[in-house]
Design an enzyme around this catalytic site. Structure first.
Site, mmCIF file in Angstrom:
data_model
loop_
_atom_site.group_PDB
_atom_site.id
_atom_site.type_symbol
_atom_site.label_atom_id
_atom_site.label_comp_id
_atom_site.label_asym_id
_atom_site.label_seq_id
_atom_site.Cartn_x
_atom_site.Cartn_y
_atom_site.Cartn_z
ATOM 1 N N LYS A 1 -85.045 -70.585 -67.903
ATOM 2 C CA LYS A 1 -83.776 -70.784 -67.199
ATOM 3 C C LYS A 1 -82.998 -69.473 -67.083
ATOM 4 C CE LYS A 1 -83.357 -75.670 -68.366
ATOM 5 N NZ LYS A 1 -82.983 -76.589 -69.457
ATOM 6 N N GLY B 1 -90.698 -73.692 -70.374
ATOM 7 C CA GLY B 1 -89.536 -74.553 -70.582
ATOM 8 C C GLY B 1 -88.247 -73.779 -70.413
ATOM 9 N N SER B 2 -87.240 -74.145 -71.217
ATOM 10 C CA SER B 2 -85.870 -73.683 -70.963
ATOM 11 C C SER B 2 -85.671 -72.174 -71.042
ATOM 12 C CB SER B 2 -84.918 -74.360 -71.935
ATOM 13 O OG SER B 2 -85.043 -75.754 -71.806
ATOM 14 N N THR B 3 -86.520 -71.469 -71.768
ATOM 15 C CA THR B 3 -86.343 -70.015 -71.832
ATOM 16 C C THR B 3 -86.416 -69.412 -70.430
ATOM 17 O OG1 THR B 3 -88.683 -69.919 -72.370
ATOM 18 C CG2 THR B 3 -87.154 -69.583 -74.187
#
Lengths: 706, 367
Positions: free
Chosen positions: A297, A293-295
């Site tokens: 990014k 997920g966002s980590t």
């Protein structure tokens, strides 16, 4: 007529001779084959058939943390064996059985059965208490012997259990570090070789020699026991409070790739690993690939900055969703973020904008960086069972895949891989090879192996790395990672709330992996930490709410423990510069010399009150901050403790032998009421309690292993 | 027929003496450990073997002197005595050892094994009847059937003990003598086939023989059970290598190899004296066969030829079977190695046989 038959008889006899000659030649050939061609092999087998080894166990090396605290030791105990042939030769088997049974508390007929068994070597009882082995030694029974056997013991219980792994009953490493370094740590078994006849009597003038065991080498890990403990403690908390399925923490030095702590939940006690389900031994941190997920990014941002596609202020507009081909990707709850800068899309973890960034980068560049950051291949850490993660194969990746992987979906990575990739951002762009063992030292102190920090490659430039770090600090200050903010330190990081893939494809509707990855101090990173919690119960389940506080607690305690100076903001006014403060160590119950050395090592003065050799009180208390050069007053136990009856702090006796416990308590003027034998595992009153000198401390002991 | 007497065959005599000497040494070397453990006397078996050797050589010297022609009249009585003994041995008069009745004696003292006498008696009896019958050997009813009957009776009695190995040696000897006497090749092939079938039948009916055969086919799989002897025997031979461990230095004789001074003495010999020692013994048996068959060919009459051939077959065939078992090409049968293995009556009758061969050699026509 007579002469024809006479001739035939002679011819037939000549034929017989030829037949027999052929037969003997075949036999000669066979003898040549057996004795000459296969001789060596058969002779080897025959020798094995005739010899019996009495094993002499080597001792496994000690596993220390980076500061020399022992995490796994080997304890030895005597085992009783019989050589039945010698027992029988003495013709006193009844008497021997009776005496042995009495000492060992075993059934006499069972002992008799073992010592008279048709075998060359029989264990009677393994790993017995020292008092008993002494008694047996004094009995000096014919055909009965004692041999030292050793067994792994983990004095800190489940601390770093997944890193240390487990060792089997035969004293070999089965998992973890103990398995990975088994050849070095295990040493070499010794043996006593006895050649004997088929009735198990030693053969005269036969092979009969002793091969001494070589004890295993010690390992010095990169793990810091204290940081590991902090990580375990915080992990316990979140695991219990949020009733998660699993949770993992890795703390790393981003500059070297050294792992300082690695912990997982659920966990187990390696001393009694059989009491836990096998799945508890799975090292999530290295073996579990998940969609982060966002980590993730962070890596997308790093690529964009490095490629010059964006800078901190590049504007983005988020309408709440974006169409990629036929699919629509949205931000959380389809809420539009409106106009943002690049720095802000990181802070807001804006999916729509990251999809745009990813699509701009293009498939080829994206994969190039993905590989450069080490995804899709094992990091090469010195532990068994590391997973490689799963990337969408480049050849099959479509635009929608590129879009989703830019925001952290589609590709599966391990916590360690992510940790290592972000470390490259923290340390100025270098991908390091993570490792757990600093040094392997043999019993005579020779360094057999030393692992040095290894740079795998430069992934992004130092400048890019620094700029991204600043953006990640903004994420903690202004963005979704607010709960990771640590007072006094500059922290950078990123939250993640990943959807979990359902077994049949698609995503599970209500299960998430909440995570946070970050480092501090962001301008000069000392520690990097990833926290991932699988399926936390309750709301909110976001990384910023579940994982960020765990990160904060671990980093705060770990940085303070490392005496990382607090950040001094030039604009702020501070009464005392934090850098000049030192933390008072805990010296209660330490021997005087050790306590004094510890206090002096922090740059503090020591003042000793009273006499004796164990500290029973200190002023100021542990963890107070003092200026260097200030004084710590150490009060020693009174000489005549029993009659004096002064207050005494109960020490922690966990894991100590009965003799050590007795000495410590005697030095403090306390009485010991032991229960059981082996190592201390429970005590009353509890450690830290202040009781009157001369009181009794009840300590429960349990044997190691069986 | 009055024949001129010449000197006996010296080579055969020396070959036999050499084998006997090797035998005495090996009996001592292989049995010393067992003997001292079992009887408290390392020389227990050796002393007996020496005694029997002396008796045997005495018998050899006597049989060498008497004109073999006179044996013609002894053939039938000897055969009858042998049959009676074979019957007695399976009555309570026989001594049971390892669930076989192979010895006659008083109490538990073994005097002699009737099957050893039977072997020699059969050869004499056959040589006599075949000589008379020599022109009818090609006739199935008159030349083949009577001998098959003898095989059936003698071997049947021996099987009652039971002793398949000896029965097989006797049957094979009769077969080879029929061959020497000029039986038809087609008859011989048919008999061999029938014999093979009989052996198969004998194996199938007795579970222990079946087990031995299975073990023979795959000894390593049954290394701790029926394949044990073969495996231990191969271990011994393999340990010996080219030059051997040296006399007296066998390791396998420490109770690993059963029957180490009887059936498997050749394995200990191979272990202690190596391939060179083993090949010397094999060469000596081949030499013995050569001289024996040469005596048979040069004998003045068919009785002498058939008697000499029969005795030679009896001794060398048994040797070949024994060596075959030891080196693992034949299943374990339980027969001894002539001259070498420990065993009184076996040695006695072997030496009597050698005496007869030497006797016949003195009337050789080809000098």
């Amino acid at each position: 007529m007579q002469s024809t038959s006479r001739l035939l008889v002679r011819k037939r006899i000549a034929t017989l001779f030829l037949l027999f000659t052929l037969g003997f030649f075949i036999l000669g050939g066979r003898m040549f084959w057996v004795q000459f061609v296969r001789g060596a092999e058969l002779s080897e087998k025959a020798a094995q058939n005739r010899t019996r080894d009495v094993p002499v166990e080597s001792k496994r090396g000690i596993i220390y943390d980076r500061n020399g605290h022992d995490l796994a030791i080997s304890v030895s105990a005597d085992s009783v064996y019989a050589i039945p042939a010698e027992v029988l030769a003495s013709k006193k088997e009844q008497e021997i059985a009776q005496k042995l049974a009495a000492v060992l508390g075993m059934d006499e007929s069972r002992v008799y059965d073992r010592i008279t068994r048709q075998s060359s070597f029989e264990w009677i009882k393994r790993q017995i208490e020292p008092e008993l082995s002494q008694q047996i030694r004094e009995l000096d029974l014919p055909g009965i012997g004692l041999t030292e056997e050793s067994r792994r013991y983990y004095p800190k219980g489940s601390l770093a259990a997944h890193v240390l792994g487990i060792s089997g009953v035969d004293n070999t490493g089965l998992e973890g570090i103990d398995y990975y370094y088994n050849d070095l740590v295990g040493g070499q078994k010794g043996r006593i070789v006895i050649e004997h006849d088929a009735a198990n009597r030693p053969i005269p003038e036969a092979t009969h020699h002793y091969v001494p065991p070589v004890d295993g080498a010690n390992l010095i890990l990169t793990i810091d026991e204290t940081i590991q403990y902090i990580a375990e403690r915080e992990l316990d908390k979140v695991f219990k409070e949020r009733q998660a399925k699993a949770a993992t923490v890795i703390v790393m030095d981003p500059h070297t790739g050294e792992i300082l702590a690695m912990a997982n939940r659920p966990t187990f006690d390696p001393n009694n690993y059989g009491d836990y389900p096998d799945s508890n031994r799975r090292n999530w941190a290295i073996s579990n690939a998940y969609e982060p997920g966002s980590t993730m990014k962070i890596t997308t941002a790093a690529m964009a900055l490095q490629e010059g596609i964006v800078n901190e202020n590049t504007p983005f507009i988020c309408s709440g969703s974006i169409k990629v081909g036929k699919e629509t990707i949205g931000c959380t709850n389809r809420r539009a973020h409106g106009q943002q800068t690049f720095a802000q899309i990181v802070e807001n973890s804006c999916n729509v904008s990251f999809v745009q960034v990813g699509l701009t980068l293009g498939m080829e560049k994206y994969y190039q960086y993905l590989n450069a950051f080490g995804f899709g291949q094992p990091t090469g850490i010195d532990l068994p069972g590391e997973a490689a993660g799963i990337l969408v194969p480049q050849g099959r990746a479509k635009q929608i895949d590129l879009a989703t992987m830019s925001m952290g979906q589609a590709n599966a990575v391990t916590p360690l891989q992510l940790c290592n990739a972000v470390a490259a951002v923290a340390n100025g762009g270098k991908l390091m090879k993570p490792y757990l063992v600093k040094k392997v030292v043999d019993q005579s102190g020779n360094v057999l192996q030393e692992n040095q920090p290894t740079i795998v490659r430069q992934v992004i430039s130092e400048e890019t790395a620094y700029r991204l770090s600043m953006i990640l600090e903004g994420e903690v200050i202004n963005g979704t990672g607010k709960n990771a903010y640590i007072e006094g330190y500059r922290v950078g990081g990123k939250t993640g709330t990943a959807q979990k893939i359902a077994p049949g494809g698609g995503y599970l509707p209500n299960e998430y992996i909440a995570s946070f990855i970050g480092y501090a101090p962001v301008h000069k990173p000392r520690l990097l930490c990833i926290v991932a919690v699988d399926a936390p119960q309750g709301y909110p389940y976001y990384g910023g709410w579940v994982a960020a506080p765990v990160f904060k607690n671990i980093m705060q305690d770990a940085l303070r423990y490392l005496e990382e100076p607090l950040y001094k903001d030039d604009s702020a006014e501070q009464t005392l510069p934090a850098e000049e403060m030192v933390v008072v160590p805990d010296v209660v119950n330490l021997p005087l010399e050790e306590a004094a050395a510890l206090v002096r090592s922090r740059g503090l003065q020591v003042k000793v009150n009273g006499s004796g050799n164990v500290v029973w009180q200190q002023t100021p208390k542990a963890n107070t901050r003092l200026k260097p050069g200030q004084q710590v007053i150490i009060d020693l136990s009174q000489v005549d403790k029993t009659s004096h009856g002064g207050p005494v702090t109960v020490p922690d006796l966990q894991g100590k032998s009965m003799r050590e416990v007795a000495k410590i308590l005697a030095d403090l003027g306390l009485h010991l009421m032991p229960e059981g034998y082996g190592l201390a595992y429970q005590q009353s009153p509890e450690p830290g309690k202040v009781i009157t000198g001369g009181s009794t401390v009840t300590v429960k002991f349990q044997p190691i292993g069986e | 027929m009055r024949l001129k007497k010449g000197p006996p065959d010296l080579i055969l005599f020396l070959t036999a003496l050499t084998l006997l000497g090797i035998g005495l040494i090996m009996v001592f070397s292989s049995s010393a450990v067992t003997a001292s453990v079992r009887y408290g006397d390392a020389y227990y078996f050796f002393k007996r073997q020496v005694l029997w050797s002396i008796i045997g050589i005495g018998a050899l010297l006597i049989t060498m002197k008497i004109n073999y022609q006179k044996l013609k009249s002894l053939a039938l009585p000897a055969m009858i005595i042998a049959l009676v003994c074979l019957i007695l041995v399976v009555t309570p008069l026989g001594i049971e050892v390892n669930s076989s009745n192979r010895w006659l004696g008083i109490g538990s003292a073994r005097l002699f094994a009737p099957s050893e006498l039977a072997k020699l008696a059969v050869v004499m009896f056959l040589a006599r009847t075949m000589e008379v019958n020599i022109d009818r050997m090609k006739d199935f009813v008159k030349g083949v059937l009577p001998y098959l009957t003898i095989i059936a009776v003698v071997c049947g009695l021996i099987m009652l003990q039971p002793d398949l190995g000896t029965a097989f040696v006797v049957a094979a000897t009769i077969f080879f003598m029929m061959m020497a006497a000029g039986a038809r090749a087609s008859h011989l092939i048919a008999i061999a086939a029938a014999g093979a079938a009989a052996v198969v039948a004998a194996i199938v009916v007795a579970p222990y023989r079946m087990a031995r055969l299975t073990a023979f086919l795959n000894p390593w799989k049954y290394a701790n059970e029926e394949g044990f002897q073969t495996i231990q025997s191969l271990y011994a031979l393999g340990s010996g290598g080219l030059f051997g461990l040296g006399l007296g230095r066998s390791r396998q004789k420490f109770f690993y190899l059963p029957e180490q001074h009887t059936d498997f003495i050749f394995a200990i010999l191979g272990e202690e004296l190596g391939f060179l020692g083993a090949i010397v013994v094999i060469a000596l048996f081949l030499l013995f066969a050569w001289r024996g068959f040469k005596i048979a060919i040069n004998a003045p009459d068919n009785f002498g030829s058939l008697l000499a051939a029969g005795i030679t077959v009896l001794i060398t065939f048994q040797a070949a079977i024994n060596i075959g078992v030891v080196c693992g090409v034949l299943p374990v049968t339980g027969i001894t190695l002539p001259f070498i293995s420990h065993g009184g009556s076996s040695l006695l009758f072997t030496l009597i046989g050698v005496g007869l061969l030497l006797n016949i050699s003195r009337y050789s026509m080809n000098r």
